[in-house]
Write an enzyme that holds these catalytic residues in place. Structure first.
Site, mmCIF file in Angstrom:
data_model
loop_
_atom_site.group_PDB
_atom_site.id
_atom_site.type_symbol
_atom_site.label_atom_id
_atom_site.label_comp_id
_atom_site.label_asym_id
_atom_site.label_seq_id
_atom_site.Cartn_x
_atom_site.Cartn_y
_atom_site.Cartn_z
ATOM 1 C CG ASP A 50 -2.069 -1.005 1.053
ATOM 2 O OD1 ASP A 50 -2.289 -1.480 -0.077
ATOM 3 O OD2 ASP A 50 -2.732 -1.308 2.067
ATOM 4 C CG ASP A 154 -0.431 13.940 21.330
ATOM 5 O OD1 ASP A 154 -0.175 14.815 22.180
ATOM 6 O OD2 ASP A 154 -0.198 12.733 21.500
ATOM 7 C CG ASN A 168 -10.562 7.824 10.452
ATOM 8 O OD1 ASN A 168 -10.931 8.816 11.051
ATOM 9 N ND2 ASN A 168 -11.388 6.819 10.174
#
Length: 272
Positions: A50, A154, A168
């Site tokens: 990927d 953060d 995500n």
């Protein structure tokens, strides 16, 4: 069958197995009368995983309207890959039968406003994440011109539907089907207590809406866009929207459906 009208670009990582597949595939494509053209390809084949597909996307992101991508994996099953390294002949046969069909996914547009007034634009296939270097980030989040929250933590990640299964998801965000043209905002380790408060969950934002992240400090921030990383001083604002370009994948009988990809990546076969 002659295929001289199809220009094929190939991009590969440096691992030994990928390099072996790279040279073998080039030889097979030549023998089947395909044109090898890395500069102006019609179809781009990424060999590796990927991460390599993300690199291919960024290499050709200025040609998205005319390029279609196909991923060939040389390791574990990839989310963006339709073929394994032992399926070269199958890939060649599907390229011969190709009629130009494509599967299209949304892309994220990231507009970076610098303190000196300069504006730069980048695209992301998965996500863009902003953090303050070495310190708690404080930033105002504005959605469609509505001040939504003052974030402390953060960082903030904005993802595409295909990117919803990447960083995500590790942040607790939802998985979105790529036909849903929307963006997702996820907080990275937000501070929530009696003094500071954020929503604390991911937000799904429709295609027409613009997301703005406005840091309250002008010192150094890091911006990760897919597998690329940038450092900026004196950022004034970052805007996120669905880009008017999409990424197009080669639609062949081997193109795996989105839900099959999700199942294979995260669930696998369940023993009964």
């Amino acid at each position: 069958m002659k295929n001289t009208d199809k220009r094929i670009g190939i991009i590969s990582n440096r691992k030994r197995q990928s390099q072996e597949v790279y040279y073998l595939l080039k030889d097979k494509l030549r023998k089947n009368n395909f044109i090898l053209n890395d500069k102006n390809p019609d179809i781009v084949i990424s060999i590796g995983g990927d991460g390599m597909l993300l690199s291919a996307f960024h290499k050709y992101e200025n040609q998205l309207d005319r390029v279609r991508f196909v991923g060939l994996h040389t390791g574990h099953l990839g989310f963006y890959t339709d073929y394994r390294d032992f399926e070269l002949d199958k890939l060649i046969e599907n390229l011969k039968l190709d009629t130009g069909a494509k599967v299209s996914y949304p892309v994220l547009n990231v507009k970076i406003h610098h303190g000196d007034g300069e504006v730069s634009v980048k695209r992301a296939l998965n996500e863009a994440t902003i953090k303050r270097s070495g310190r708690t980030m404080v930033a105002d989040v504005v959605i469609n011109q509505v001040h939504f929250e003052r974030f402390r933590g953060d960082g903030i990640s904005v993802s595409t539907p295909t990117g919803s299964t990447a960083y995500n998801k590790s942040l607790g965000g939802a998985v979105l089907h790529p036909t849903i043209e929307a963006l997702q905002v996820a907080e990275v380790a937000s501070l929530n207590n009696r003094v500071f408060r954020t929503l604390g969950s991911s937000i799904i934002v429709p295609k027409k809406d613009k997301i703005e992240v406005i840091p309250t400090w002008s010192d150094r921030h890091s911006l990760s866009i897919d597998n690329q990383h940038f450092l900026y001083n004196n950022l004034s604002k970052i805007e996120y929207q669905i880009d008017h370009h999409k990424i197009h994948f080669l639609a062949t009988p081997s193109h795996t459906s989105f839900w099959n990809r999700v199942k294979d990546a995260f669930i696998g076969e369940v023993e009964e």
